[in-house]
Design a protein around this motif. Structure first.
Motif, PDB file in Angstrom:
ATOM      1  N   THR A  16       0.807  -1.221   0.000  1.00  0.00           N
ATOM      2  CA  THR A  16       0.000   0.000   0.000  1.00  0.00           C
ATOM      3  C   THR A  16       0.835   1.264   0.000  1.00  0.00           C
ATOM      4  OG1 THR A  16      -0.145  -0.068   2.418  1.00  0.00           O
ATOM      5  CG2 THR A  16      -1.928  -1.119   1.184  1.00  0.00           C
ATOM      6  N   LYS A  17       2.040   1.209   0.510  1.00  0.00           N
ATOM      7  CA  LYS A  17       2.861   2.412   0.618  1.00  0.00           C
ATOM      8  C   LYS A  17       3.444   2.810  -0.731  1.00  0.00           C
ATOM      9  CE  LYS A  17       6.640   4.395   3.330  1.00  0.00           C
ATOM     10  NZ  LYS A  17       7.656   4.129   4.379  1.00  0.00           N
ATOM     11  N   ASP A  18       3.123   4.018  -1.175  1.00  0.00           N
ATOM     12  CA  ASP A  18       3.632   4.562  -2.437  1.00  0.00           C
ATOM     13  C   ASP A  18       3.374   3.627  -3.608  1.00  0.00           C
ATOM     14  OD1 ASP A  18       4.631   6.811  -1.112  1.00  0.00           O
ATOM     15  OD2 ASP A  18       6.502   5.773  -0.624  1.00  0.00           O
ATOM     16  N   VAL A  19       2.253   2.897  -3.572  1.00  0.00           N
ATOM     17  CA  VAL A  19       2.024   1.877  -4.586  1.00  0.00           C
ATOM     18  C   VAL A  19       1.814   2.491  -5.967  1.00  0.00           C
ATOM     19  CG1 VAL A  19      -0.487   1.756  -4.285  1.00  0.00           C
ATOM     20  CG2 VAL A  19       0.789  -0.280  -5.017  1.00  0.00           C
ATOM     21  N   ASP A  20       1.279   3.697  -6.030  1.00  0.00           N
ATOM     22  CA  ASP A  20       1.041   4.323  -7.331  1.00  0.00           C
ATOM     23  C   ASP A  20       2.331   4.652  -8.059  1.00  0.00           C
ATOM     24  OD1 ASP A  20      -1.668   4.174  -7.080  1.00  0.00           O
ATOM     25  OD2 ASP A  20      -1.900   6.182  -6.230  1.00  0.00           O
ATOM     26  N   HIS A  21       3.437   4.618  -7.325  1.00  0.00           N
ATOM     27  CA  HIS A  21       4.709   4.978  -7.938  1.00  0.00           C
ATOM     28  C   HIS A  21       5.649   3.783  -8.062  1.00  0.00           C
ATOM     29  CE1 HIS A  21       3.343   9.073  -7.334  1.00  0.00           C
ATOM     30  NE2 HIS A  21       3.180   8.821  -6.044  1.00  0.00           N
ATOM     31  N   HIS A  22       5.206   2.624  -7.577  1.00  0.00           N
ATOM     32  CA  HIS A  22       6.107   1.465  -7.580  1.00  0.00           C
ATOM     33  C   HIS A  22       6.020   0.720  -8.906  1.00  0.00           C
ATOM     34  CE1 HIS A  22       8.557  -1.666  -5.611  1.00  0.00           C
ATOM     35  NE2 HIS A  22       7.953  -2.452  -6.480  1.00  0.00           N
ATOM     36  N   VAL A  23       7.084   0.739  -9.638  1.00  0.00           N
ATOM     37  CA  VAL A  23       7.186   0.017 -10.909  1.00  0.00           C
ATOM     38  C   VAL A  23       8.444  -0.850 -10.847  1.00  0.00           C
ATOM     39  CG1 VAL A  23       7.449   0.240 -13.401  1.00  0.00           C
ATOM     40  CG2 VAL A  23       6.026   1.887 -12.159  1.00  0.00           C
ATOM     41  N   PRO A  24       8.367  -2.138 -11.176  1.00  0.00           N
ATOM     42  CA  PRO A  24       7.189  -2.895 -11.628  1.00  0.00           C
ATOM     43  C   PRO A  24       6.128  -3.038 -10.534  1.00  0.00           C
ATOM     44  CG  PRO A  24       9.235  -4.057 -12.161  1.00  0.00           C
ATOM     45  CD  PRO A  24       9.591  -2.970 -11.209  1.00  0.00           C
ATOM     46  N   ILE A  25       4.963  -3.479 -10.959  1.00  0.00           N
ATOM     47  CA  ILE A  25       3.783  -3.551 -10.100  1.00  0.00           C
ATOM     48  C   ILE A  25       3.981  -4.586  -8.997  1.00  0.00           C
ATOM     49  CG2 ILE A  25       1.326  -4.145 -10.075  1.00  0.00           C
ATOM     50  CD1 ILE A  25       1.340  -3.280 -13.099  1.00  0.00           C
ATOM     51  N   HIS A  26       3.563  -4.256  -7.783  1.00  0.00           N
ATOM     52  CA  HIS A  26       3.522  -5.243  -6.711  1.00  0.00           C
ATOM     53  C   HIS A  26       2.427  -6.270  -7.028  1.00  0.00           C
ATOM     54  CE1 HIS A  26       5.467  -2.943  -3.081  1.00  0.00           C
ATOM     55  NE2 HIS A  26       6.352  -3.418  -3.928  1.00  0.00           N
ATOM     56  N   PRO A  27       2.745  -7.555  -7.094  1.00  0.00           N
ATOM     57  CA  PRO A  27       1.701  -8.550  -7.366  1.00  0.00           C
ATOM     58  C   PRO A  27       0.645  -8.609  -6.273  1.00  0.00           C
ATOM     59  CG  PRO A  27       3.774  -9.615  -6.766  1.00  0.00           C
ATOM     60  CD  PRO A  27       4.079  -8.169  -6.980  1.00  0.00           C
ATOM     61  N   GLU A  28       1.037  -8.280  -5.021  1.00  0.00           N
ATOM     62  CA  GLU A  28       0.068  -8.263  -3.928  1.00  0.00           C
ATOM     63  C   GLU A  28      -1.020  -7.235  -4.194  1.00  0.00           C
ATOM     64  OE1 GLU A  28       4.204  -8.149  -1.886  1.00  0.00           O
ATOM     65  OE2 GLU A  28       3.283  -7.398  -3.733  1.00  0.00           O
ATOM     66  N   ILE A  49      -0.241  -4.195 -18.854  1.00  0.00           N
ATOM     67  CA  ILE A  49      -0.285  -3.176 -17.819  1.00  0.00           C
ATOM     68  C   ILE A  49       1.071  -3.123 -17.113  1.00  0.00           C
ATOM     69  CG2 ILE A  49      -1.391  -2.432 -15.686  1.00  0.00           C
ATOM     70  CD1 ILE A  49      -3.914  -3.829 -16.599  1.00  0.00           C
ATOM     71  N   GLU A  50       1.681  -1.954 -17.133  1.00  0.00           N
ATOM     72  CA  GLU A  50       2.996  -1.768 -16.535  1.00  0.00           C
ATOM     73  C   GLU A  50       2.986  -0.777 -15.381  1.00  0.00           C
ATOM     74  OE1 GLU A  50       5.979  -0.990 -19.458  1.00  0.00           O
ATOM     75  OE2 GLU A  50       5.159  -2.416 -20.890  1.00  0.00           O
ATOM     76  N   LYS A  51       1.910  -0.001 -15.235  1.00  0.00           N
ATOM     77  CA  LYS A  51       1.822   1.011 -14.186  1.00  0.00           C
ATOM     78  C   LYS A  51       0.718   0.637 -13.186  1.00  0.00           C
ATOM     79  CE  LYS A  51       3.246   4.747 -17.287  1.00  0.00           C
ATOM     80  NZ  LYS A  51       2.851   6.054 -17.894  1.00  0.00           N
ATOM     81  N   PRO A  52       0.999   0.772 -11.894  1.00  0.00           N
ATOM     82  CA  PRO A  52      -0.016   0.440 -10.887  1.00  0.00           C
ATOM     83  C   PRO A  52      -1.309   1.228 -11.055  1.00  0.00           C
ATOM     84  CG  PRO A  52       2.130   0.740  -9.863  1.00  0.00           C
ATOM     85  CD  PRO A  52       2.287   1.187 -11.283  1.00  0.00           C
ATOM     86  N   SER A  53      -1.207   2.467 -11.508  1.00  0.00           N
ATOM     87  CA  SER A  53      -2.400   3.296 -11.658  1.00  0.00           C
ATOM     88  C   SER A  53      -3.352   2.774 -12.720  1.00  0.00           C
ATOM     89  CB  SER A  53      -1.996   4.736 -11.997  1.00  0.00           C
ATOM     90  OG  SER A  53      -1.236   4.767 -13.200  1.00  0.00           O
ATOM     91  N   GLU A  54      -2.876   1.847 -13.574  1.00  0.00           N
ATOM     92  CA  GLU A  54      -3.701   1.307 -14.646  1.00  0.00           C
ATOM     93  C   GLU A  54      -4.327  -0.038 -14.288  1.00  0.00           C
ATOM     94  OE1 GLU A  54      -0.909   1.030 -17.790  1.00  0.00           O
ATOM     95  OE2 GLU A  54      -0.781   3.191 -18.153  1.00  0.00           O
ATOM     96  N   VAL A  55      -3.968  -0.579 -13.128  1.00  0.00           N
ATOM     97  CA  VAL A  55      -4.378  -1.947 -12.792  1.00  0.00           C
ATOM     98  C   VAL A  55      -5.889  -2.061 -12.635  1.00  0.00           C
ATOM     99  CG1 VAL A  55      -4.261  -3.767 -11.040  1.00  0.00           C
ATOM    100  CG2 VAL A  55      -2.174  -2.605 -11.770  1.00  0.00           C
ATOM    101  N   ARG A  56      -6.485  -1.188 -11.838  1.00  0.00           N
ATOM    102  CA  ARG A  56      -7.912  -1.329 -11.549  1.00  0.00           C
ATOM    103  C   ARG A  56      -8.755  -1.210 -12.821  1.00  0.00           C
ATOM    104  NH1 ARG A  56     -11.457  -1.499  -7.394  1.00  0.00           N
ATOM    105  NH2 ARG A  56      -9.739  -1.392  -5.885  1.00  0.00           N
ATOM    106  N   ASP A  57      -8.512  -0.175 -13.615  1.00  0.00           N
ATOM    107  CA  ASP A  57      -9.314   0.011 -14.823  1.00  0.00           C
ATOM    108  C   ASP A  57      -9.077  -1.128 -15.819  1.00  0.00           C
ATOM    109  OD1 ASP A  57     -10.375   2.312 -13.821  1.00  0.00           O
ATOM    110  OD2 ASP A  57      -9.098   3.672 -14.971  1.00  0.00           O
ATOM    111  N   GLY A  58      -7.832  -1.581 -15.913  1.00  0.00           N
ATOM    112  CA  GLY A  58      -7.534  -2.670 -16.850  1.00  0.00           C
ATOM    113  C   GLY A  58      -8.219  -3.960 -16.468  1.00  0.00           C
ATOM    114  N   LEU A  59      -8.160  -4.310 -15.182  1.00  0.00           N
ATOM    115  CA  LEU A  59      -8.822  -5.534 -14.728  1.00  0.00           C
ATOM    116  C   LEU A  59     -10.334  -5.411 -14.831  1.00  0.00           C
ATOM    117  CD1 LEU A  59      -6.692  -6.510 -11.590  1.00  0.00           C
ATOM    118  CD2 LEU A  59      -6.802  -7.738 -13.768  1.00  0.00           C
ATOM    119  N   ALA A  60     -10.871  -4.242 -14.492  1.00  0.00           N
ATOM    120  CA  ALA A  60     -12.325  -4.057 -14.560  1.00  0.00           C
ATOM    121  C   ALA A  60     -12.819  -4.222 -15.993  1.00  0.00           C
ATOM    122  CB  ALA A  60     -12.699  -2.675 -14.022  1.00  0.00           C
ATOM    123  N   HIS A  61     -12.094  -3.665 -16.940  1.00  0.00           N
ATOM    124  CA  HIS A  61     -12.495  -3.796 -18.338  1.00  0.00           C
ATOM    125  C   HIS A  61     -12.438  -5.262 -18.785  1.00  0.00           C
ATOM    126  CE1 HIS A  61     -13.060  -2.828 -22.562  1.00  0.00           C
ATOM    127  NE2 HIS A  61     -11.967  -3.537 -22.838  1.00  0.00           N
TER     128      HIS A  61
END
Length: 578
Positions: A350-362, A503-515
């Motif tokens: 959860t900490k700084d997850v929007d900036h962590h690349v590569p994506i945390h699988p958790e 998907i390479e950015k955490p900020s794209e995970v939710r929208d990508g999975l939802a779609h």
């Protein structure tokens, strides 16, 4: 004109409720395949590898409880089945495998593609016999089906192609297949011994496996009566963790929370419906065990009390004999420890997850858990995907989680998803595929496209064999040959005709999975995840610590546990305040 043996074979399958046969057509299977083509109510499901067909059959059988069939042609065709059949057999999935064979007159001559299927499959089946004469049908097939259904597991029927094409010698007739098993009632002496031990122990911990499938209510009542913390194995998670105010997590290599401590600090550990294989995570003493299979009793740890009986039936019988315990101190301490354990590691994703690349699988799995349907079926690859599923998927009594949890084969998730989707075409099926596993049976993407199955494939693409890397590190070996060049699985899926996104950015995970999850047909999500995220077990031995030290330089992150931290917080509220 009389039926052929192949036609009779298919009729008996239909009488047993079989709806489809998974396999690859060819050669010695031709009489069977043609009989299916002309029969009503049964289909042939073409897969790209017979191994995938066996995995698909295993998943369908586990989810429905019905006999499912896979088939392989002579020689290499049926030896490809073996990995999936081991998985099915160890999971007790009722699967019948047809291993077609070379012409009967050529057996023993070293003929082209000759093997000995009746020997090859003996170790991964309850029943493995060859039909060498038409008059063995339909009896042998019915015996095979009853073994698979009655014992839970695999039966193999070996059928030479020339025998399959011959006229029948006996009428097909009808015969009842017993599909509902009796419930094992425990002997009265076992119940009395268990009651005495439970009443005598001050601190009791319960550890639950898949044998608690229909006993959630009874386990909760027992835990309340004894003020007991309740842990679970990976296979027990989906049946026992939901609506559980006594939950202290999972034990074992993939475990988390306070389960290990609860089991090892109890005066009496009670194993309920579990054949938990990792004996070094068990106290090896002061243990009682309840199981419907007497061969499982005592084979992982010495027992003070052994009870042969169905878990639900045993608990219903013993509960009236138990005293209500008043001391909650052990339970409350374990609940606090469990909550603290989860709180300590939740920052890992959860900490700084929007900036962590590569994506945390958790992080990605927590979002997947949040977006998935309440009755979703998850199929999970062996390896790190097992860890993320164990720690982040939230059971609710309706969801299912299927994996190669006992055989531990890689590449199971996608073919398991194929079988699950055929079994439940209107249900959401999600394959949690590791890039290593998907790469092994990547041809099954073509199977998904061929049958237009709405499977959602989520690829955890870390360009690494993460679990193998962990195993190397804890043994003191620097990781070697575990990492490989990045692969664009989204591009591969698109080339196969499956819509996809990378998907390479955490900020794209939710929208990508939802779609992806809202799409009508198949969809592949290629998540580029951090290869350095490695989950560690709840108990680390000095040898493992030494191993990590010797393999220094690698990042080890203990994963969080998604919504389970909320459950732990909620359970704390049930502790009486002084």
């Amino acid at each position: 004109m009389s039926d052929t043996v192949a036609e009779q074979f298919v009729k008996v399958l239909r009488q047993g409720g079989v709806q489809r046969v998974y396999g690859v057509v060819g050669d010695s299977l031709n009489p069977i395949v043609d009989a299916i083509r002309r029969a009503d109510g049964i289909d042939w499901v073409h897969v790209r590898n017979e191994e995938a067909g066996a995995f698909a059959a295993a998943a369908e059988a586990q989810l429905t409880g019905r006999i499912t069939v896979c088939a392989g042609s002579q020689g290499p065709g049926n030896t490809h089945l073996i990995q999936g059949l081991y998985d099915a057999h160890r999971s007790r999935a009722p699967v019948v495998a047809l291993a077609s064979h070379i012409p009967s007159t050529e057996i023993g001559t070293g003929f082209f593609q000759e093997t000995h299927p009746e020997r090859v499959f003996a170790d991964c089946s309850h029943y493995c016999e060859m039909i060498s004469r038409p008059d063995q049908m339909p009896r042998v097939l019915r015996i095979a089906m009853q073994y698979a259904e009655g014992l839970g597991g695999v039966s193999v029927v070996v059928l030479p192609g020339d025998i399959a094409a011959l006229p029948t010698a006996k009428p097909t007739g009808t015969s009842t297949l017993v599909t509902e098993r009796g419930v094992v009632a425990p002997p009265a002496s076992h119940v009395r011994a268990l009651a005495f031990a439970l009443n005598a122990a001050q601190r009791v911990a319960l550890f639950c496996g898949a044998g608690c499938r229909n006993a959630h209510e009874e386990v909760m009542e027992l835990a309340a009566r004894l003020c007991s913390p309740v842990g679970h194995s990976l296979r027990g998670k989906e049946w026992i963790q939901y609506d559980n105010p006594f939950d202290v997590g999972m034990n074992g290599l993939l475990g988390y929370g306070a389960c290990y401590d609860a089991l090892n600090e109890a005066d009496l550990l009670v194993l309920l419906g579990t054949d938990f294989p990792y004996d070094n995570f068990l106290p090896q003493g002061h243990t009682a065990q309840v199981d419907h299979d007497p061969t499982k009793l005592g084979r992982r740890t010495p027992l003070d009390v052994a009870v042969h009986g169905d878990v639900g039936e045993t608990l219903r019988t013993v509960l009236p004999l138990l005293n209500q315990k008043a001391d909650r101190s052990f339970l409350d301490r374990m609940l606090r420890e469990h909550a603290r354990s989860l709180e300590r590691v939740v920052d890992a994703y959860t900490k700084d997850v929007d900036h962590h690349v590569p994506i945390h699988p958790e992080y990605a799995t927590a979002i997947l858990d949040d977006l998935a349907a309440d009755d979703a079926v998850f199929t999970v690859d062996t390896g790190m995907c097992n860890v993320w599923a164990a720690r982040y998927l939230t059971p609710n009594g309706r969801r299912r989680v299927i994996g190669s949890f006992l055989h531990g084969s890689m590449a199971n998730a996608l073919p398991h998803a194929i079988g699950a989707q055929f079994a439940y075409p209107d249900r959401q099926v999600i394959s949690m595929s590791g890039d290593g596993g998907l790469g092994m049976l990547m041809g099954e993407l073509l199977t998904v496209r061929l049958h237009d199955l709405p499977v959602k494939i989520v690829v955890y693409n870390n360009s690494s064999l993460g679990m193998v890397k962990l195993e190397m590190l804890v043994e003191g070996f620097p990781d070697y040959q575990t990492d490989h060049e990045p692969v664009d699985y989204a591009a591969i899926a698109a080339a196969a005709g499956i819509p996809s996104v990378r998907i390479e950015k955490p900020s794209e995970v939710r929208d990508g999975l939802a779609h992806a999850l809202s799409s009508a047909g198949p969809y592949l999500v290629d998540l580029v995840t951090d290869p350095n995220v490695i989950a560690v077990p709840p108990r680390i031995t000095p040898a493992q610590i030494k191993g990590f030290a010797l393999a220094a330089g690698k990042i080890v992150v203990s994963g969080g546990v998604g919504k389970m931290v909320e459950m732990a917080r909620a359970n704390l509220r049930s502790i009486p305040r002084p």
